[in-house]
Scaffold this active site. Structure first.
Site, PDB file in Angstrom:
ATOM      1  N   HIS A 184       0.824  -1.207   0.000  1.00  0.00           N
ATOM      2  CA  HIS A 184       0.000   0.000   0.000  1.00  0.00           C
ATOM      3  C   HIS A 184       0.864   1.266   0.000  1.00  0.00           C
ATOM      4  CE1 HIS A 184      -3.197   2.693   1.079  1.00  0.00           C
ATOM      5  NE2 HIS A 184      -2.363   3.203   1.954  1.00  0.00           N
ATOM      6  N   CYS A 478      -1.537  -2.871 -17.083  1.00  0.00           N
ATOM      7  CA  CYS A 478      -2.027  -1.889 -16.113  1.00  0.00           C
ATOM      8  C   CYS A 478      -1.516  -2.151 -14.693  1.00  0.00           C
ATOM      9  CB  CYS A 478      -3.553  -1.815 -16.124  1.00  0.00           C
ATOM     10  SG  CYS A 478      -4.329  -3.345 -15.602  1.00  0.00           S
TER      11      CYS A 478
HETATM   12  C1  PEP Z   1      -2.932  -6.029 -11.073  1.00  0.00           C
HETATM   13  O1  PEP Z   1      -3.202  -7.061 -10.462  1.00  0.00           O
HETATM   14  O2  PEP Z   1      -1.852  -5.836 -11.672  1.00  0.00           O
HETATM   15  C2  PEP Z   1      -3.909  -4.924 -11.135  1.00  0.00           C
HETATM   16  C3  PEP Z   1      -3.701  -3.873 -11.901  1.00  0.00           C
HETATM   17  O3  PEP Z   1      -5.008  -5.021 -10.344  1.00  0.00           O
HETATM   18  P1  PEP Z   1      -5.021  -4.718  -8.749  1.00  0.00           P
HETATM   19  O4  PEP Z   1      -3.684  -4.146  -8.389  1.00  0.00           O
HETATM   20  O5  PEP Z   1      -6.166  -3.788  -8.529  1.00  0.00           O
HETATM   21  O6  PEP Z   1      -5.254  -6.095  -8.194  1.00  0.00           O
END
Ligand code: PEP
Ligand code: MG
Length: 555
Positions: A184, A478
């Site tokens: 976090h 992403c």
């Molecule tokens: C990921 O898992 O890379 C992602 C973008 O989703 P989150 O971080 O929200 O699990």
């Protein structure tokens, strides 16, 4: 001078005096004579002071999720039953700090016994207890210090409540003794553009006020630097920020090959400055802290807010990603021995299909009301059949562009088959690393396995990108890895078509892409793929980048 080593978690250099997160107050022995009326007044005054302080922090929080967490804490502290129970404890002979401590210990036991989501909120209760006791004792609020000038914040690790009110103008950098690059603290530091180093154990031995510098890329922290060194690091950083602020425009390689640079957001508040579009709209925020799911109408309003902010631009909405690290009470998911391997992401629709269908209907209704280019994708898809069922459901709801996230190795290995049923893929490297290496993404001790430069992860990314090139469909990334300017070159070279990240990370990635041609990116990707370890992959890429720089200069 003393050199310490941690893990670079948010890029940039910063320097200044270090200050530690204020420790929680120690509970003094019970007062010998207790004036019940005075103690009751003290409890009420403490509740008012803490609620006001948390509300102020929520109002200035730069991150929507953090603001929500703080508002939930304000509701907890204002709960009438807390004051009633404290009054009873005072009638039984307790003073105000002990009454608060006893009452919150009871609440804590109830939360713990309830398990699941509530059990995860006990740290919020502990935080409230510390704040209320500090207020009763007239001590400074535990948490982020306010020395009245810019500084580097040092902590063992940071809770959302600590980081929510961080002001980048005051907190120049962060160093934590624990945590990992996808924790976090790291994600928030990147969102706020604050350079950070995590997992730097020796930092807790550095005395408050010691002039210190940190490098958020290499993870090197130097304690005991000179005033001149502090000035140089901060002047460099300022110049860098100003130069980047002037960089604008779409993502392109030096020879004009487009790689869209998109934003990861949780609400319209996270949209800072011009962006090409949104590559990941995390919708969980709407569902947090609720015992019932948000209604169709409520969702339409929230989605319309975001869509209206980006007329004509692409917005990829991710359907609810609940379960595991994002437990939601209204889903009433059974306790699972391995939540990360259980009912989470798209799998929730197996048990409660209406949550997904209500959300798709709301996204479609909001999309019709604006002229944003709305795409939809599902998290945690494992098979081509799941992808087919999801995209069919999207089409039934009138959502024309439907894709899936690749977060499970099974889906990455079968990317071509998955793409037959989807309009696009978006690789979530945070979860894809976790599942590929069987390493909990929150576990700082396993940070080396979660490094995106791990060749096995790069191989899976290559398989997804190749599937996209073959099918002529977009494949984006992403996860946090997209924000690493050097790694972005690898991704572009593999054939990834868009990179989505915290808006503040975009300028550095834009600059990195603009300095290399697509052909150079391909050589860089080949070098990373051929390496046998993350260190070798980084070194190989540094070698290719260095060679290319020399060729450019000599021309
Ligand atoms: C990921 O898992 O890379 C992602 C973008 O989703 P989150 O971080 O929200 O699990
Ligand atoms: Mg994920």
């Amino acid at each position: 001078m003393r050199e310490l080593r941690g893990i670079g978690a948010s890029p940039g250099g910063a320097a200044g005096p270090v200050y530690r997160l204020a420790p929680p107050p120690a509970l003094p022995p019970l007062a010998e004579t207790v004036d019940p009326e005075a103690e009751r007044t003290a409890v009420r005054a403490a509740v008012l002071a803490v609620a006001a302080d948390l509300t102020r922090r929520a109002d200035i929080a730069l991150e929507a999720t953090a603001a929500e967490v703080l508002r939930a804490q304000v509701m907890m502290v204002q709960d009438e039953t807390l004051i009633d129970a404290a009054d009873i404890a005072i009638d039984g002979g307790a003073d105000a700090p002990h009454a608060i401590t006893d009452v919150l210990a009871e609440h804590r036991a109830v939360f713990e016994a309830a398990g699941g989501y509530l059990a995860e909120r006990v740290s919020d209760l502990d935080d409230l207890r510390d704040r209320l006791v500090a207020a009763c004792l007239g001590q400074p609020m535990p948490g982020v210090p306010d020395p009245g000038h810019p500084y580097l914040l040092v902590a063992r690790d940071l809770a959302p409540a600590d980081t929510a009110g961080l002001q980048p103008a005051l907190v120049l950098g962060l160093v934590t003794a624990e945590g990992g690059p996808t924790s976090h603290t790291a994600i928030l530091a990147r969102t706020l553009g604050i350079p950070a180093v995590v997992r730097c154990p020796g930092i807790l031995d550095v005395a408050d006020g010691t002039l210190t510098s940190l490098d958020g890329v290499s993870g090197v922290v130097v304690a005991g630097v000179s005033t001149e060194a502090v000035d140089t690091v901060n002047a460099d950083r300022l110049a860098e920020i100003e130069r980047r602020a002037r960089s604008q425009g779409p993502g392109r390689t030096a020879d004009g090959h487009p790689v869209a640079l998109l934003a990861n957001i949780g609400s319209a508040r996270d949209l800072t400055g011009e962006v090409e579009g949104v590559g990941l709209f995390r919708t969980e925020l709407l569902y947090l802290d609720r015992s019932d799911p948000p209604s169709h109408e409520e969702q339409v309003v929230a989605y319309r807010d975001v869509f209206a902010a980006l007329p004509g631009r692409k917005i990829v909405v991710r359907t609810l990603d609940a379960g595991a690290d994002k437990p939601l009470p209204f889903l009433r998911l059974a306790d699972e021995p391995n939540p990360a391997l259980g009912i989470r992401g798209l799998r929730v629709a197996r048990q409660t299909p209406t949550v997904l269908t209500t959300q798709l209907a709301a996204i479609a209704a909001a999309a019709v009301a604006t002229d944003a280019d709305v795409w939809v994708m599902a998290p945690m898809v494992a098979t081509a059949a799941e992808a087919a069922a999801f995209t069919e459901s999207c089409r039934e709801h009138g959502l024309p562009t439907a894709g899936v996230m690749i977060e499970v190795p099974a889906a990455a290995l079968r990317a071509s088959q998955v793409l037959r049923h989807a309009d696009f893929l978006s690789v979530g490297t945070n979860d894809l690393s976790q599942y590929t290496f069987a390493a909990d993404r929150m576990c700082g001790d396993l940070a080396d396995l979660l490094d995106p430069w791990q060749p096995a992860l790069i191989a899976l990314l290559a398989s997804c990108a190749a599937a996209g090139v073959e099918a002529g469909k977009p494949v984006g990334v992403c996860g946090e890895s997209a924000a690493d300017p050097q790694f972005a070159l690898v991704l572009a070279g593999l054939g990834i078509t868009s990179l989505s990240m915290a808006p503040r990370s975009i300028p550095a990635v834009r600059e990195s892409l603009a300095a290399h041609t697509l052909d150079e990116c391909r050589q860089i990707a080949d070098a990373a793929l051929a390496a046998s370890s993350p260190q070798a992959a980084r070194a190989a890429v540094d070698g290719v980048v260095g060679r290319q720089m020399k060729i450019t200069v000599s021309h």
